[in-house]
Design a protein around this motif. Structure first.
Motif, PDB file in Angstrom:
ATOM      1  N   SER A  21       0.837  -1.213   0.000  1.00  0.00           N
ATOM      2  CA  SER A  21       0.000   0.000   0.000  1.00  0.00           C
ATOM      3  C   SER A  21       0.867   1.257   0.000  1.00  0.00           C
ATOM      4  O   SER A  21       0.568   2.245  -0.696  1.00  0.00           O
ATOM      5  N   ARG A  22       1.976   1.239   0.769  1.00  0.00           N
ATOM      6  CA  ARG A  22       2.893   2.391   0.790  1.00  0.00           C
ATOM      7  C   ARG A  22       3.527   2.592  -0.599  1.00  0.00           C
ATOM      8  O   ARG A  22       3.683   3.722  -1.064  1.00  0.00           O
ATOM      9  N   LEU A  23       3.878   1.485  -1.262  1.00  0.00           N
ATOM     10  CA  LEU A  23       4.500   1.594  -2.587  1.00  0.00           C
ATOM     11  C   LEU A  23       3.541   2.234  -3.582  1.00  0.00           C
ATOM     12  O   LEU A  23       3.948   3.052  -4.420  1.00  0.00           O
ATOM     13  N   GLU A  24       2.281   1.835  -3.505  1.00  0.00           N
ATOM     14  CA  GLU A  24       1.298   2.446  -4.422  1.00  0.00           C
ATOM     15  C   GLU A  24       1.234   3.953  -4.203  1.00  0.00           C
ATOM     16  O   GLU A  24       1.194   4.741  -5.165  1.00  0.00           O
ATOM     17  N   SER A  25       1.247   4.415  -2.951  1.00  0.00           N
ATOM     18  CA  SER A  25       1.146   5.861  -2.688  1.00  0.00           C
ATOM     19  C   SER A  25       2.412   6.605  -3.124  1.00  0.00           C
ATOM     20  O   SER A  25       2.364   7.804  -3.436  1.00  0.00           O
ATOM     21  N   LEU A  26       3.567   5.896  -3.189  1.00  0.00           N
ATOM     22  CA  LEU A  26       4.818   6.544  -3.579  1.00  0.00           C
ATOM     23  C   LEU A  26       4.976   6.673  -5.091  1.00  0.00           C
ATOM     24  O   LEU A  26       5.903   7.351  -5.555  1.00  0.00           O
ATOM     25  N   THR A  27       4.109   6.026  -5.872  1.00  0.00           N
ATOM     26  CA  THR A  27       4.232   6.136  -7.334  1.00  0.00           C
ATOM     27  C   THR A  27       4.075   7.584  -7.786  1.00  0.00           C
ATOM     28  O   THR A  27       4.757   8.038  -8.717  1.00  0.00           O
ATOM     29  N   LYS A  28       3.172   8.286  -7.138  1.00  0.00           N
ATOM     30  CA  LYS A  28       2.965   9.701  -7.507  1.00  0.00           C
ATOM     31  C   LYS A  28       4.189  10.531  -7.115  1.00  0.00           C
ATOM     32  O   LYS A  28       4.604  11.444  -7.839  1.00  0.00           O
ATOM     33  N   PHE A  29       4.793  10.191  -5.970  1.00  0.00           N
ATOM     34  CA  PHE A  29       5.968  10.932  -5.494  1.00  0.00           C
ATOM     35  C   PHE A  29       7.123  10.803  -6.484  1.00  0.00           C
ATOM     36  O   PHE A  29       7.848  11.768  -6.754  1.00  0.00           O
ATOM     37  N   PHE A  30       7.293   9.586  -7.047  1.00  0.00           N
ATOM     38  CA  PHE A  30       8.390   9.375  -7.992  1.00  0.00           C
ATOM     39  C   PHE A  30       7.973   9.598  -9.445  1.00  0.00           C
ATOM     40  O   PHE A  30       8.824   9.549 -10.341  1.00  0.00           O
ATOM     41  N   GLY A  31       6.676   9.759  -9.652  1.00  0.00           N
ATOM     42  CA  GLY A  31       6.211  10.016 -11.012  1.00  0.00           C
ATOM     43  C   GLY A  31       6.279   8.803 -11.915  1.00  0.00           C
ATOM     44  O   GLY A  31       6.501   8.938 -13.125  1.00  0.00           O
ATOM     45  N   VAL A  32       6.126   7.603 -11.343  1.00  0.00           N
ATOM     46  CA  VAL A  32       6.173   6.369 -12.136  1.00  0.00           C
ATOM     47  C   VAL A  32       4.834   5.649 -11.986  1.00  0.00           C
ATOM     48  O   VAL A  32       4.150   5.797 -10.973  1.00  0.00           O
ATOM     49  N   PRO A  33       4.441   4.830 -12.984  1.00  0.00           N
ATOM     50  CA  PRO A  33       3.139   4.158 -12.896  1.00  0.00           C
ATOM     51  C   PRO A  33       3.137   2.950 -11.972  1.00  0.00           C
ATOM     52  O   PRO A  33       2.124   2.635 -11.361  1.00  0.00           O
ATOM     53  N   VAL A  34       4.264   2.228 -11.878  1.00  0.00           N
ATOM     54  CA  VAL A  34       4.306   1.001 -11.086  1.00  0.00           C
ATOM     55  C   VAL A  34       5.560   1.019 -10.235  1.00  0.00           C
ATOM     56  O   VAL A  34       6.652   1.349 -10.718  1.00  0.00           O
ATOM     57  N   LEU A  35       5.390   0.619  -8.983  1.00  0.00           N
ATOM     58  CA  LEU A  35       6.507   0.580  -8.055  1.00  0.00           C
ATOM     59  C   LEU A  35       6.468  -0.774  -7.347  1.00  0.00           C
ATOM     60  O   LEU A  35       5.405  -1.212  -6.873  1.00  0.00           O
ATOM     61  N   VAL A  36       7.626  -1.449  -7.284  1.00  0.00           N
ATOM     62  CA  VAL A  36       7.679  -2.764  -6.642  1.00  0.00           C
ATOM     63  C   VAL A  36       8.808  -2.786  -5.633  1.00  0.00           C
ATOM     64  O   VAL A  36       9.729  -1.959  -5.681  1.00  0.00           O
ATOM     65  N   SER A  37       8.742  -3.754  -4.736  1.00  0.00           N
ATOM     66  CA  SER A  37       9.776  -3.909  -3.708  1.00  0.00           C
ATOM     67  C   SER A  37      10.930  -4.750  -4.243  1.00  0.00           C
ATOM     68  O   SER A  37      10.809  -5.447  -5.254  1.00  0.00           O
ATOM     69  N   GLY A  38      12.037  -4.690  -3.519  1.00  0.00           N
ATOM     70  CA  GLY A  38      13.183  -5.504  -3.890  1.00  0.00           C
ATOM     71  C   GLY A  38      12.886  -6.986  -3.757  1.00  0.00           C
ATOM     72  O   GLY A  38      13.411  -7.813  -4.525  1.00  0.00           O
ATOM     73  N   GLU A  39      12.008  -7.370  -2.796  1.00  0.00           N
ATOM     74  CA  GLU A  39      11.656  -8.781  -2.634  1.00  0.00           C
ATOM     75  C   GLU A  39      11.007  -9.333  -3.894  1.00  0.00           C
ATOM     76  O   GLU A  39      11.264 -10.465  -4.307  1.00  0.00           O
ATOM     77  N   LEU A  40      10.166  -8.548  -4.519  1.00  0.00           N
ATOM     78  CA  LEU A  40       9.517  -9.005  -5.746  1.00  0.00           C
ATOM     79  C   LEU A  40      10.504  -9.020  -6.910  1.00  0.00           C
ATOM     80  O   LEU A  40      10.531  -9.958  -7.707  1.00  0.00           O
ATOM     81  N   ALA A  41      11.311  -7.953  -7.013  1.00  0.00           N
ATOM     82  CA  ALA A  41      12.231  -7.845  -8.148  1.00  0.00           C
ATOM     83  C   ALA A  41      13.206  -9.018  -8.188  1.00  0.00           C
ATOM     84  O   ALA A  41      13.577  -9.497  -9.269  1.00  0.00           O
ATOM     85  N   GLU A  42      13.607  -9.524  -7.042  1.00  0.00           N
ATOM     86  CA  GLU A  42      14.546 -10.641  -7.006  1.00  0.00           C
ATOM     87  C   GLU A  42      13.939 -11.931  -7.558  1.00  0.00           C
ATOM     88  O   GLU A  42      14.654 -12.812  -8.030  1.00  0.00           O
ATOM     89  N   ARG A  43      12.598 -12.030  -7.539  1.00  0.00           N
ATOM     90  CA  ARG A  43      11.927 -13.260  -7.949  1.00  0.00           C
ATOM     91  C   ARG A  43      11.729 -13.355  -9.465  1.00  0.00           C
ATOM     92  O   ARG A  43      11.346 -14.417  -9.960  1.00  0.00           O
ATOM     93  N   ILE A  44      11.918 -12.250 -10.183  1.00  0.00           N
ATOM     94  CA  ILE A  44      11.602 -12.259 -11.618  1.00  0.00           C
ATOM     95  C   ILE A  44      12.833 -11.786 -12.388  1.00  0.00           C
ATOM     96  O   ILE A  44      12.927 -10.639 -12.835  1.00  0.00           O
ATOM     97  N   PRO A  45      13.823 -12.642 -12.582  1.00  0.00           N
ATOM     98  CA  PRO A  45      15.083 -12.236 -13.215  1.00  0.00           C
ATOM     99  C   PRO A  45      14.930 -11.844 -14.684  1.00  0.00           C
ATOM    100  O   PRO A  45      15.767 -11.111 -15.217  1.00  0.00           O
ATOM    101  N   GLU A  46      13.878 -12.299 -15.344  1.00  0.00           N
ATOM    102  CA  GLU A  46      13.752 -11.980 -16.767  1.00  0.00           C
ATOM    103  C   GLU A  46      13.266 -10.550 -17.002  1.00  0.00           C
ATOM    104  O   GLU A  46      13.339 -10.039 -18.116  1.00  0.00           O
TER     105      GLU A  46
END
Length: 736
Positions: free
Chosen positions: A611-636
């Motif tokens: 929920s915090r990541l969703e609210s930070l998308t506007k702060f960074f001006g990006v449409p999708v924001l994910v955590s490092g835990e998720l990014a590590e699971r999808i190497p492709e």
């Protein structure tokens, strides 16, 4: 109680209830009939179907009655038949399946006719005693004297008592002395007997009863007692008496066995000349039918009297004299036929004794049946509730096949008759119950699952859930999952500028395709919170690929928003931008709520971070924001690290990433810009401000968010103007 436990408990209770009649010997009549039918089926499938030439039936048939007159004949003709059999045809022994209980007082017309025609070859002594010889009974007695002839007789089980008579004719000699241990055995006990004339009985050593007090409840001849008790003495059946005559024995030896205490005895066999004939506790022998009627050679009695019978058939044969003519009432109901000659029943028993081909049911077969029942009950009660209908049917078929194969092996190789019907009935009963209750529970589960999940997950996943059961899925548990939040930016302002109808239309146009995408990637919609969507992957069905499916859904939803905006624009509604946040980790999932309202949802720190990541998308001006835990699971996927931040509720910094797409599908320009940004980020964290600003100047705002570029430019300039000694490159986000 859990549905599976209910099914298991019922199966075990039924199994115990089924064991009781087996232990007590008081089985339901319907199941007894079923067991008898199975016995007949096994018997019919394993017949020898080859005639036994050793035993010949001299038949008082229709042909005989046409030429010799109706039965009963004068005794002199019966005596002549005996003489013919022994003197002309050289038979081994003769047994009569008839009783001669009344005297024949007429002069022997048959003998007189034979003398007048010169056919009777009488010795001088016989001529001197002709007056006596002309009496039929005396003629018959002389014929059987000193010859191996077995007379038959019936015991009475209540008919003679009504006439105040207990005995007619002479009592045959018992074949075993009174044994104390046998007095309490359930051997059939006769109340009276109809014996042969004393004149006849005195001329032979062997006699046997031909009645059967052990006919089964359906009236079928399957078993015949070898011994009956009368006045505390034991007498043989006709077939047993013929066996004794064949070996020259006048006594048999009952084989008795005691239990472990040595007090209770049971008869298990009758020994004749060293040949043990297995019997049950009532001394019954199972009739070893060879085949249909005609399993033994038949010779018409008139052919024997006239000397026209085939000598090869009768030479050295064991002869049974009986009747097959319909009017003489010696036809029985057997597993072979409803009109089977009684004389052939005795022939089958005698043939089986000679071949030691007698099937039996030892007392330990009860233990075998109990083991069958117990294993069947446990198998059907414990395993079937855990299997699908198809697998349950396959298991049941395999088990029934094993029971039948073992039973058939015992029948053919061990000569054991192991009861099978009761076990099959239990298996069928439990199978039907388990499948029926499983169907009803499954129907209930479908309704429950449809109510809980039907609006949030695709129907095909609901179908998959039905195979696992609703109760297991609804219970709370901790599970590795991915959670998703999305929100329309500036929705409050948009809603204030629209009518209620327009707002409703806009939400429907937006939520419908978003939900379809979530369902298409095996996601579960947790809830709609106004314009926001909360969804998760990895429950209710376990999904090892939940991070990939969730991110694929988020990227497709961002692409789908363009179509949504085209439709909104065509209807005069404002376009929208949506921010999305995703996180992977351990979270609690289950049916949660109060006694008034429940919902299948997820909770936990990992959920709050998404929920915090969703609210930070506007702060960074990006449409999708994910955590490092998720990014590590999808190497492709190619991720671009944006920041390290402390969000509300977490003391440890969180690495934030923007997913750009599948690396193999991205343009080289996009990959180059992402690499440049990460170079800038490395300079920024190393406090190489000038180098970081120089890299920022090279970034393309069309690829890298302009908001993100300006954010870092402001941060760098601030540090250059007013450096902070506590600066560690981690930004603190104290708001939601």
């Amino acid at each position: 109680m859990n549905q599976r436990k209910i099914r298991i408990l019922f199966g075990l209770v039924v199994t115990l209830l089924v064991l009781i009649p087996v232990l007590t010997g008081n089985r339901p009549l319907l199941l007894e009939r079923f067991e008898l039918d199975l016995y007949d089926l096994r018997l019919q499938q394993t017949l020898v179907n080859e005639p036994d030439p050793r035993i010949v039936i001299v038949d008082v048939d229709e042909k005989t009655m046409v030429h010799e007159g109706r039965w009963p004949w004068s005794r002199d003709k019966v005596g002549a038949l005996v003489d013919q059999l022994f003197d002309q045809y050289g038979v081994a022994i003769v047994g009569f399946d008839v009783v001669f209980s009344e005297p024949d007082t007429q002069l022997s017309q048959y003998t007189l006719q034979q003398i007048s025609e010169g056919k009777a070859d009488l010795s001088l002594k016989e001529l001197l005693n002709l007056s006596t010889y002309l009496y039929p009974d005396q003629r018959f007695a002389s014929a059987i004297d000193a010859r191996p002839v077995v007379l038959g007789f019936p015991f009475d089980h209540g008919t003679l008592v009504k006439t105040n008579t207990k005995q007619v004719g002479a009592v045959a000699a018992p074949v075993t002395p009174a044994i104390e241990q046998m007095q309490d055995l359930p051997i059939p006990t006769a109340q009276g007997m109809i014996g042969n004339l004393p004149l006849l009985q005195a001329r032979t050593l062997w006699s046997g009863f031909f009645d059967n007090p052990s006919v089964d409840t359906d009236g079928v001849y399957r078993r015949v007692p070898l011994l009956q008790r009368y006045q505390d003495q034991y007498y043989p059946s006709l077939s047993l008496a013929m066996m004794m005559a064949l070996f020259g024995e006048t006594e048999v030896t009952p084989v008795l066995e005691a239990d472990a205490s040595g007090e209770l005895f049971a008869i298990t066999a009758v020994d004749v000349a060293g040949i043990p004939i297995p019997v049950d506790e009532r001394s019954n022998v199972l009739v070893p039918y060879r085949g249909e009627q005609g399993s033994f050679p038949y010779v018409s009695a008139t052919d024997v009297l006239r000397g026209t019978a085939d000598p090869a058939t009768l030479d050295g044969a064991i002869v049974l004299v009986g009747t097959t003519a319909a009017g003489l009432f010696d036809l029985r109901v057997t597993p072979m036929s409803n009109r089977y000659p009684g004389v052939e029943v005795h022939a089958n028993i005698l043939s089986g004794m000679l071949d030691e081909r007698i099937r039996h049911q030892p007392d330990y077969t009860v233990a075998v049946e109990l083991v069958q029942l117990l294993i069947s009950g446990l198998l059907m009660s414990l395993l079937i509730p855990r299997l699908s209908v198809t697998r349950g049917a396959i298991l049941t078929t395999i088990w029934v096949s094993m029971l039948v194969v073992f039973n058939f092996y015992a029948w053919t190789e061990l000569m054991w008759v192991i009861p099978l019907g009761y076990t099959l009935a239990l298996v069928v009963l439990l199978f039907i119950f388990q499948q029926t209750t499983g169907y009803f529970f499954e129907t209930r589960n479908r309704m429950q699952l449809a109510n809980v999940f039907g609006q949030y997950i695709p129907p095909e996943i609901v179908d998959e859930l039905n195979t696992e059961g609703a109760e297991a899925q609804l219970q709370g548990e901790s599970r590795d999952m991915t959670v998703f939040f999305s929100d329309i930016r500036g929705f409050t302002g948009l809603s204030e500028s629209l009518t209620p109808q327009q707002l409703t239309r806009m939400i429907n146009v937006y939520l419908t395709p978003m939900t379809q995408v979530i369902h298409g990637h095996r996601g579960t919609v947790d809830k709609y919170i106004g314009d926001a969507i909360m969804a998760f992957w990895g429950a209710p069905l376990t999904n090892p690929e939940h991070p990939r499916h969730a991110l694929d859904a988020a990227m497709q939803m961002q692409a789908e928003i363009r179509n949504v905006n085209n439709l909104l624009r065509s209807e005069g509604l404002p376009e929208i931008e949506v921010g999305m946040g995703l996180n992977t980790g351990e979270m609690n999932v289950g049916n949660m709520g109060s006694s008034f309202r429940m919902a299948y949802t997820v909770m936990g720190d990992a959920v709050n971070l998404a929920s915090r990541l969703e609210s930070l998308t506007k702060f960074f001006g990006v449409p999708v924001l994910v955590s490092g835990e998720l990014a590590e699971r999808i190497p492709e996927y190619r991720f671009m690290e944006l920041d390290r931040a402390r969000v509300k509720g977490r003391a440890e910094p969180v690495v934030l990433y923007q997913p750009l797409g599948v690396a193999a599908e991205l343009d080289a320009a996009v990959l180059a810009q992402a690499d440049q940004f990460e170079v800038m980020l490395a300079d920024y964290r190393a406090q190489r401000w000038e180098e970081a600003l120089a890299v920022l100047d090279t970034l393309d705002a069309e690829v890298i968010s302009g908001v993100l570029i300006e954010l870092y430019r402001d941060r760098i300039e601030q540090q250059m103007c007013a450096p902070s000694e506590e600066w560690d490159g981690v930004h603190n986000h104290d708001s939601k």
